[in-house]
Design an enzyme around this catalytic site. Structure first.
Site, PDB file in Angstrom:
ATOM      1  CE1 TYR A 122       9.401 -22.577  10.451  1.00 40.83           C
ATOM      2  CE2 TYR A 122      10.680 -21.599   8.675  1.00 40.83           C
ATOM      3  CZ  TYR A 122      10.528 -22.575   9.641  1.00 40.83           C
ATOM      4  OH  TYR A 122      11.492 -23.530   9.798  1.00 40.83           O
ATOM      5  CB  VAL A 156      14.875 -30.291   6.528  1.00 38.13           C
ATOM      6  CG1 VAL A 156      15.297 -31.683   6.983  1.00 38.13           C
ATOM      7  CG2 VAL A 156      15.886 -29.238   6.985  1.00 38.13           C
ATOM      8  CB  ALA A 157      13.602 -34.430   2.840  1.00 43.02           C
ATOM      9  CG  ASP A 209       0.912 -26.835  24.044  1.00 46.37           C
ATOM     10  OD1 ASP A 209       1.819 -26.224  23.430  1.00 46.37           O
ATOM     11  OD2 ASP A 209      -0.271 -26.445  24.068  1.00 46.37           O
ATOM     12  CB  VAL A 210       6.906 -26.253  23.675  1.00 48.99           C
ATOM     13  CG1 VAL A 210       7.579 -27.615  23.598  1.00 48.99           C
ATOM     14  CG2 VAL A 210       6.463 -25.759  22.302  1.00 48.99           C
ATOM     15  N   GLY A 241      11.144 -36.370  12.050  1.00 47.57           N
ATOM     16  CA  GLY A 241      12.012 -35.364  11.456  1.00 47.57           C
ATOM     17  C   GLY A 241      13.313 -35.167  12.191  1.00 47.57           C
ATOM     18  CB  ILE A 242      15.235 -32.047  12.846  1.00 45.52           C
ATOM     19  CG1 ILE A 242      15.317 -31.622  11.379  1.00 45.52           C
ATOM     20  CG2 ILE A 242      16.517 -31.664  13.583  1.00 45.52           C
ATOM     21  CD1 ILE A 242      15.274 -30.113  11.179  1.00 45.52           C
TER      22      ILE A 242
END
Length: 241
Positions: free
Chosen positions: A153, A186-187, A63-64, A19-20
């Site tokens: 979210y 976003v795709a 793992d953030v 992704g991004i």
């Protein structure tokens, strides 16, 4: 020299397995940066793609939400000039559903506690050196209450927008600039299973990951040297803030 040139700079990027995040890694590398990439599973493919264009890249499983692990990663990769945090989850679930309270905690842990852990690890060394860049990822959901997202979210991304402004005030006196982008839909894998009506979007389509990566890399480039505390709307005219 181009004001977008990142030659000689090192950028840490989380959420880089796809992704991004992976798009940002590739774009930063094409602008000359070396990158340190992390995701819950090591983003080896993204790192290999960067090395294929001649830049250095490391890939780490991270793992953030684990502050000690984040701090160990920061120590291991050494001095970085910029941080781009793309790690996030967005469960499309019902807040009345079974187990939603546990999901709520997990979303806020990853989407809010994660960026705080990363900034606590990376910003102080940047401040000591007298410069650095941080780019986080908010969302149009934090602006308008979501397109289809659940409240966890929405709250987490609204929190990112507020945190950016707080962190920007802390960092700016030391030339550490903290900003974010607020994408529309976003795709990516995050939205792939959701049946959005693209006629509801002014551009009649979702954004591509590369279209969000561009503004993120801009925010850590010399071109954004007087941008601090901004949350850039990148939503194809879906919302104006």
């Amino acid at each position: 020299m181009s004001t977008f040139d990142l030659t000689g700079r090192k950028v840490a990027i989380t959420g880089a397995r796809g992704g991004i995040g992976s798009a940002a890694a590739h774009l930063a590398a094409t602008q000359g940066a070396d990158v340190a990439l992390a995701d819950l599973s090591a983003p080896n493919e993204a790192a290999e793609a960067v090395r294929a264009i001649g830049r250095d890249a490391t890939a780490t499983a991270l793992d953030v939400t684990d502050r000690s692990a984040v701090e160990a990663w920061a120590r291991d990769i050494g001095t970085v000039d910029a941080l781009i945090d793309c790690a996030a989850i967005c469960p499309f679930d019902d807040w009345e559903g079974q187990g939603w309270d546990e999901t709520f905690e997990r979303v806020l842990d990853i989407n809010l506690h994660g960026p705080v852990n990363l900034c606590r690890a990376f910003m102080p060394p940047m401040m000591e050196r007298g410069g650095g860049r941080v780019a986080l990822v908010g969302s149009v959901a934090g602006r308008i209450g979501g397109v289809r997202a659940s409240p966890h979210y929405v709250m987490s991304k609204g929190g990112i927008h507020s945190f950016v402004r707080w962190a920007a005030k802390v960092g700016a006196p030391h030339n550490v600039l903290v900003n974010a982008v607020a994408p529309g839909v976003v795709a990516t894998r995050m939205t792939a299973e959701q049946a959005f009506d693209e006629n509801d979007f002014p551009l009649r389509r979702k954004a591509e990951a590369e279209e969000i990566a561009g503004p993120l890399v801009f925010l850590v480039s010399p071109a954004a040297s007087y941008v601090s505390g901004a949350v850039l709307d990148v939503n194809g005219a879906l919302h104006f803030s």
